[in-house]
Design an enzyme around this catalytic site. Sequence first.
Site, PDB file in Angstrom:
ATOM      1  N   HIS A  17       0.838  -1.202   0.000  1.00 32.98           N
ATOM      2  CA  HIS A  17       0.000   0.000   0.000  1.00 32.98           C
ATOM      3  C   HIS A  17       0.878   1.260   0.000  1.00 32.98           C
ATOM      4  O   HIS A  17       0.608   2.218  -0.712  1.00 32.98           O
ATOM      5  CB  HIS A  17      -0.875   0.048   1.266  1.00 32.98           C
ATOM      6  CG  HIS A  17      -1.935  -1.001   1.342  1.00 32.98           C
ATOM      7  ND1 HIS A  17      -2.119  -1.789   2.464  1.00 32.98           N
ATOM      8  CD2 HIS A  17      -2.882  -1.385   0.454  1.00 32.98           C
ATOM      9  CE1 HIS A  17      -3.143  -2.608   2.255  1.00 32.98           C
ATOM     10  NE2 HIS A  17      -3.616  -2.391   1.045  1.00 32.98           N
ATOM     11  N   LYS A  41     -16.813  -7.863   5.839  1.00 34.22           N
ATOM     12  CA  LYS A  41     -15.921  -8.743   6.589  1.00 34.22           C
ATOM     13  C   LYS A  41     -15.530  -8.143   7.927  1.00 34.22           C
ATOM     14  O   LYS A  41     -15.399  -6.926   8.059  1.00 34.22           O
ATOM     15  CB  LYS A  41     -14.673  -9.115   5.767  1.00 34.22           C
ATOM     16  CG  LYS A  41     -14.113  -8.027   4.882  1.00 34.22           C
ATOM     17  CD  LYS A  41     -12.956  -8.550   4.010  1.00 34.22           C
ATOM     18  CE  LYS A  41     -12.416  -7.422   3.145  1.00 34.22           C
ATOM     19  NZ  LYS A  41     -11.331  -7.718   2.272  1.00 34.22           N
ATOM     20  N   ARG A  90      -1.864  -5.811  -8.490  1.00 36.75           N
ATOM     21  CA  ARG A  90      -0.774  -6.785  -8.423  1.00 36.75           C
ATOM     22  C   ARG A  90      -0.884  -7.842  -9.497  1.00 36.75           C
ATOM     23  O   ARG A  90       0.111  -8.447  -9.880  1.00 36.75           O
ATOM     24  CB  ARG A  90      -0.775  -7.491  -7.053  1.00 36.75           C
ATOM     25  CG  ARG A  90      -0.318  -6.645  -5.911  1.00 36.75           C
ATOM     26  CD  ARG A  90      -0.751  -7.239  -4.603  1.00 36.75           C
ATOM     27  NE  ARG A  90      -2.192  -7.384  -4.596  1.00 36.75           N
ATOM     28  CZ  ARG A  90      -2.945  -7.454  -3.505  1.00 36.75           C
ATOM     29  NH1 ARG A  90      -2.386  -7.445  -2.327  1.00 36.75           N
ATOM     30  NH2 ARG A  90      -4.253  -7.574  -3.599  1.00 36.75           N
ATOM     31  N   SER A 127      -2.779  -7.749   2.466  1.00 39.08           N
ATOM     32  CA  SER A 127      -3.170  -7.750   3.886  1.00 39.08           C
ATOM     33  C   SER A 127      -3.622  -9.133   4.346  1.00 39.08           C
ATOM     34  O   SER A 127      -3.298  -9.574   5.457  1.00 39.08           O
ATOM     35  CB  SER A 127      -4.305  -6.745   4.121  1.00 39.08           C
ATOM     36  OG  SER A 127      -3.887  -5.445   3.795  1.00 39.08           O
TER      37      SER A 127
HETATM   38  O1  PNS Z   1      -8.976  -3.184   0.693  1.00 37.78           O
HETATM   39  P1  PNS Z   1     -10.282  -3.635   0.114  1.00 37.78           P
HETATM   40  O2  PNS Z   1     -11.105  -4.365   1.169  1.00 37.78           O
HETATM   41  O3  PNS Z   1     -10.141  -4.407  -1.160  1.00 37.78           O
HETATM   42  O4  PNS Z   1     -11.081  -2.286  -0.264  1.00 37.78           O
HETATM   43  C1  PNS Z   1     -12.409  -2.324  -0.728  1.00 37.78           C
HETATM   44  C2  PNS Z   1     -12.979  -0.906  -0.673  1.00 37.78           C
HETATM   45  C3  PNS Z   1     -12.855  -0.338   0.710  1.00 37.78           C
HETATM   46  C4  PNS Z   1     -12.221  -0.024  -1.652  1.00 37.78           C
HETATM   47  C5  PNS Z   1     -14.468  -0.965  -1.100  1.00 37.78           C
HETATM   48  O5  PNS Z   1     -15.115  -1.930  -0.324  1.00 37.78           O
HETATM   49  C6  PNS Z   1     -15.177   0.386  -0.933  1.00 37.78           C
HETATM   50  O6  PNS Z   1     -15.009   1.247  -1.762  1.00 37.78           O
HETATM   51  N1  PNS Z   1     -15.951   0.538   0.181  1.00 37.78           N
HETATM   52  C7  PNS Z   1     -16.676   1.756   0.487  1.00 37.78           C
HETATM   53  C8  PNS Z   1     -18.197   1.554   0.206  1.00 37.78           C
HETATM   54  C9  PNS Z   1     -18.472   1.661  -1.278  1.00 37.78           C
HETATM   55  O7  PNS Z   1     -18.390   2.721  -1.866  1.00 37.78           O
HETATM   56  N2  PNS Z   1     -18.813   0.515  -1.890  1.00 37.78           N
HETATM   57  C10 PNS Z   1     -19.077   0.426  -3.313  1.00 37.78           C
HETATM   58  C11 PNS Z   1     -17.766   0.304  -4.059  1.00 37.78           C
HETATM   59  S1  PNS Z   1     -18.007   0.009  -5.786  1.00 37.78           S
END
Ligand code: PNS
Length: 160
Positions: A17, A41, A90, A127
């Site tokens: 990150h 989660k 990645r 992670s």
């Molecule tokens: O590190 P991650 O868990 O892959 O990140 C996922 C994340 C946080 C980018 C995604 O879940 C997100 O954007 N969450 C905020 C809520 C939202 O806007 N959801 C719709 C995304 S298309």
Amino acid sequence: MSVAVFPGSFDPITLGHLDIVRRGATLFDSVIIGVARNAAKKALLELDDRLRLARLAVADLPNVTVEAIPGLLVDFCREREASTIVKGLRSGSDLDDEVPMAAMNRHLGGVETVFVPASGALLHVASTLVRDVARYGGDISDLVTPEVATAVYAALGTRP
Ligand code: PNS
């Protein structure tokens, strides 16, 4: 002023990150690391810890800040006047996951996503894998910052 949001769960924030944040910080006037709750989660680290550890890790980057994303990412981008989302890639499977999210965020809020390819030496850093290695007492010291390693082992009740 170009503002980008680098969103994620950051459970925990990794050197992968941080590589993307550093490189993103050269492309935009400012980058906000947006730490999401992720309703889907159960996180290992509490939101406050994820925020604190991310802030510590980017303390040397003057144009990077860290905030929680309370709801939809596109709403957060609008409030912060950020026109771009930055994400690291990645692998092809990352791309498969990311393309629908990028399309949804453009559909919902007209926000574009810019993908930054992960550095070769960090392609294995995720992670999920960091948590798994630490869960069984493996060494994560070259995958995360020292403060993150301490917090992850403490949360899991393990040590290397
Ligand atoms: O590190 P991650 O868990 O892959 O990140 C996922 C994340 C946080 C980018 C995604 O879940 C997100 O954007 N969450 C905020 C809520 C939202 O806007 N959801 C719709 C995304 S298309």
